[in-house]
Scaffold this motif. Structure first.
Motif, PDB file in Angstrom:
ATOM      1  N   VAL A  76     148.665  45.896  98.482  1.00  0.00           N
ATOM      2  CA  VAL A  76     150.118  46.051  98.367  1.00  0.00           C
ATOM      3  C   VAL A  76     150.499  46.039  96.888  1.00  0.00           C
ATOM      4  O   VAL A  76     150.163  45.101  96.157  1.00  0.00           O
ATOM      5  CB  VAL A  76     150.852  44.936  99.130  1.00  0.00           C
ATOM      6  CG1 VAL A  76     152.369  45.051  98.922  1.00  0.00           C
ATOM      7  CG2 VAL A  76     150.511  44.990 100.616  1.00  0.00           C
ATOM      8  N   SER A  77     151.195  47.097  96.453  1.00  0.00           N
ATOM      9  CA  SER A  77     151.568  47.187  95.042  1.00  0.00           C
ATOM     10  C   SER A  77     153.070  47.098  94.818  1.00  0.00           C
ATOM     11  O   SER A  77     153.515  46.910  93.680  1.00  0.00           O
ATOM     12  CB  SER A  77     151.047  48.495  94.438  1.00  0.00           C
ATOM     13  OG  SER A  77     151.597  49.617  95.102  1.00  0.00           O
ATOM     14  N   ASP A  78     153.850  47.248  95.877  1.00  0.00           N
ATOM     15  CA  ASP A  78     155.305  47.185  95.740  1.00  0.00           C
ATOM     16  C   ASP A  78     155.882  46.743  97.073  1.00  0.00           C
ATOM     17  O   ASP A  78     155.432  47.193  98.137  1.00  0.00           O
ATOM     18  CB  ASP A  78     155.856  48.555  95.351  1.00  0.00           C
ATOM     19  CG  ASP A  78     157.279  48.502  94.825  1.00  0.00           C
ATOM     20  OD1 ASP A  78     157.850  47.388  94.763  1.00  0.00           O
ATOM     21  OD2 ASP A  78     157.831  49.568  94.492  1.00  0.00           O
ATOM     22  N   VAL A  79     156.863  45.863  97.021  1.00  0.00           N
ATOM     23  CA  VAL A  79     157.459  45.288  98.226  1.00  0.00           C
ATOM     24  C   VAL A  79     158.962  45.561  98.198  1.00  0.00           C
ATOM     25  O   VAL A  79     159.649  45.241  97.224  1.00  0.00           O
ATOM     26  CB  VAL A  79     157.197  43.769  98.302  1.00  0.00           C
ATOM     27  CG1 VAL A  79     157.893  43.163  99.517  1.00  0.00           C
ATOM     28  CG2 VAL A  79     155.696  43.498  98.350  1.00  0.00           C
ATOM     29  N   GLY A  80     159.458  46.159  99.269  1.00  0.00           N
ATOM     30  CA  GLY A  80     160.874  46.487  99.345  1.00  0.00           C
ATOM     31  C   GLY A  80     161.746  45.295  99.695  1.00  0.00           C
ATOM     32  O   GLY A  80     161.257  44.234 100.122  1.00  0.00           O
ATOM     33  N   GLU A  81     163.037  45.506  99.543  1.00  0.00           N
ATOM     34  CA  GLU A  81     164.016  44.461  99.851  1.00  0.00           C
ATOM     35  C   GLU A  81     163.912  44.055 101.316  1.00  0.00           C
ATOM     36  O   GLU A  81     163.711  44.890 102.203  1.00  0.00           O
ATOM     37  CB  GLU A  81     165.422  45.001  99.552  1.00  0.00           C
ATOM     38  CG  GLU A  81     166.537  43.982  99.754  1.00  0.00           C
ATOM     39  CD  GLU A  81     167.908  44.575  99.498  1.00  0.00           C
ATOM     40  OE1 GLU A  81     168.912  43.872  99.753  1.00  0.00           O
ATOM     41  OE2 GLU A  81     167.978  45.736  99.053  1.00  0.00           O
ATOM     42  N   GLY A  82     164.019  42.760 101.565  1.00  0.00           N
ATOM     43  CA  GLY A  82     164.033  42.250 102.932  1.00  0.00           C
ATOM     44  C   GLY A  82     162.671  42.012 103.549  1.00  0.00           C
ATOM     45  O   GLY A  82     162.581  41.565 104.691  1.00  0.00           O
ATOM     46  N   VAL A  83     161.589  42.314 102.824  1.00  0.00           N
ATOM     47  CA  VAL A  83     160.241  42.117 103.370  1.00  0.00           C
ATOM     48  C   VAL A  83     159.830  40.662 103.213  1.00  0.00           C
ATOM     49  O   VAL A  83     159.951  40.080 102.134  1.00  0.00           O
ATOM     50  CB  VAL A  83     159.216  43.025 102.666  1.00  0.00           C
ATOM     51  CG1 VAL A  83     157.789  42.676 103.092  1.00  0.00           C
ATOM     52  CG2 VAL A  83     159.514  44.483 102.961  1.00  0.00           C
ATOM     53  N   THR A  84     159.342  40.075 104.306  1.00  0.00           N
ATOM     54  CA  THR A  84     158.780  38.732 104.267  1.00  0.00           C
ATOM     55  C   THR A  84     157.388  38.767 104.879  1.00  0.00           C
ATOM     56  O   THR A  84     157.088  39.602 105.726  1.00  0.00           O
ATOM     57  CB  THR A  84     159.652  37.734 105.055  1.00  0.00           C
ATOM     58  OG1 THR A  84     159.751  38.168 106.424  1.00  0.00           O
ATOM     59  CG2 THR A  84     161.044  37.624 104.456  1.00  0.00           C
ATOM     60  N   GLY A  85     156.535  37.864 104.449  1.00  0.00           N
ATOM     61  CA  GLY A  85     155.204  37.755 105.035  1.00  0.00           C
ATOM     62  C   GLY A  85     154.170  38.673 104.426  1.00  0.00           C
ATOM     63  O   GLY A  85     152.995  38.617 104.800  1.00  0.00           O
TER      64      GLY A  85
END
Length: 358
Positions: A76-85
């Protein structure tokens, strides 16, 4: 970035495509490895099957050309808004099930048999034969610290096998026959052994695959070109095995899988078929035998359930993907050194991994 796209039968291309932006609830994954699957080969030689042709897929809303590759792992290189876990830098395997979330099967939690079932890398939604992919975070299942990231590309086929064994009704101490020792057949052998199979017979015409079946836990090997598997199994058991798995996708193996079971036995059909088969219903009726279908694995909001079981078994060594992997290639070589080698009837290859970023 570079990605593999499916345009039609025997028409797979490596092309430049635009990278997607990461939206709310999504993650970007840099691909480490993506396996070439039997389903990919079916699409290449006889498709489109799962690939949407003239009509858009109801979930992805895409038609061919679509990006390919559904057995993959990465970071995983980028995580969007609202992502958990799911965290940036985390190694993950991808559960590619696409489902509508609204039909009866989805409402009952059976997302993998959704009325509009699809798969990332077969039905649109991106694909693992690419440098990176953006997808909804629920598809990303953490590998943890004890599973090599490359092994993450084998989680998908191993989970196909796990789900098939769970569907089969296999109990500890049962005898088992597996018809076909390709990647999924080998995975079924391993999962059946973990589930407590007492003895495992394997029918497979290719010598190299029979050898790999032994490495995966097979006890008895049958070459159906020279030995009748039904007669052999009947003479080496008390009238047949308790459970059989059809993993070859041809009429002869379908019928032999049923006939090799003891009366009241169970046959689980794992193959995806290109043609209809002919069978005699009395083989079922007179012995009160049962035939069960199995498709994929749990998905959607349940993506980590069976995937998590396989990851745990990879971590503690109960499952070993090494016997499956026969080569690693770059993205640009995928047609000649990947697809064409795997459809060659003289080839000894089992699972070729594509490494898009090497």
């Amino acid at each position: 970035m570079r990605a593999v796209t499916y345009h039609g039968r025997k028409d797979i291309r490596v092309e430049d495509v635009e990278q997607e932006s990461v939206g709310r609830g999504q993650v970007r994954i840099e691909i480490d490895s993506c396996g070439i699957c039997g389903s990919d080969l079916h699409e290449y030689t006889a498709g489109p099957i799962f690939v949407p042709g003239d009509e858009p897929h109801p979930v992805s809303q895409e038609t061919a050309p679509i990006r390919m590759g559904h057995e993959f792992s990465g970071t995983v290189s980028d995580v969007g808004e609202g992502v958990t876990g799911v965290d940036s830098g985390e190694a993950v395997a991808v559960n590619p099930i696409l489902s509508c979330g609204e039909c009866r099967q989805c409402r009952e939690g059976n997302y993998h048999i959704c009325d509009s079932i699809g798969f990332i890398g077969l039905s649109g939604g991106g694909g693992g034969f690419a440098e990176s992919v953006v997808l909804d975070a629920e598809h990303a299942v953490a590998l943890g610290d004890d599973v090599p990231i490359e092994y993450g590309a084998l989680v998908e086929p191993l989970t196909v096998a796990l789900h098939a064994v769970r569907r089969s009704g296999l109990h500890s101490g049962d005898s088992v026959a597996v018809f076909g020792a390709g990647p999924i057949g080998l995975a079924v052998i391993q999962c059946a052994r973990v589930a407590g199979a007492r003895s495992i017979f394997v029918s497979e015409p290719r010598e190299a695959r029979r050898d790999r079946a032994v490495a995966c836990g097979a006890d008895e090997l049958i070459d159906p070109a020279s030995t009748d598997p039904v007669e052999y199994i009947a003479s080496n058991t008390d009238g047949g095995v308790d459970v059989s798995f059809e993993v070859a996708g041809v009429e002869a193996s379908f019928n032999a899988a049923i006939e090799s079971t003891v009366p009241s036995g169970q046959t689980t059909v794992v193959s995806i078929w290109e043609e209809k088969v002919s069978t005699h219903p009395n083989n079922l009726v007179l012995g009160e035998r049962t035939v069960t279908g199995t498709l994929a694995y749990l998905g959607g909001p349940r993506s980590d359930e069976e995937y998590g079981m396989v990851i745990d078994m990879l971590a503690d060594g109960r499952l070993d993907p090494d016997p499956f992997i026969t080569d690693r290639i770059g993205l640009e070589e995928i047609v000649d050194d990947g697809f064409e080698r795997l459809i060659d009837p003289e080839s000894d290859h089992i699972k070729i991994l594509v490494k898009p970023n090497d």
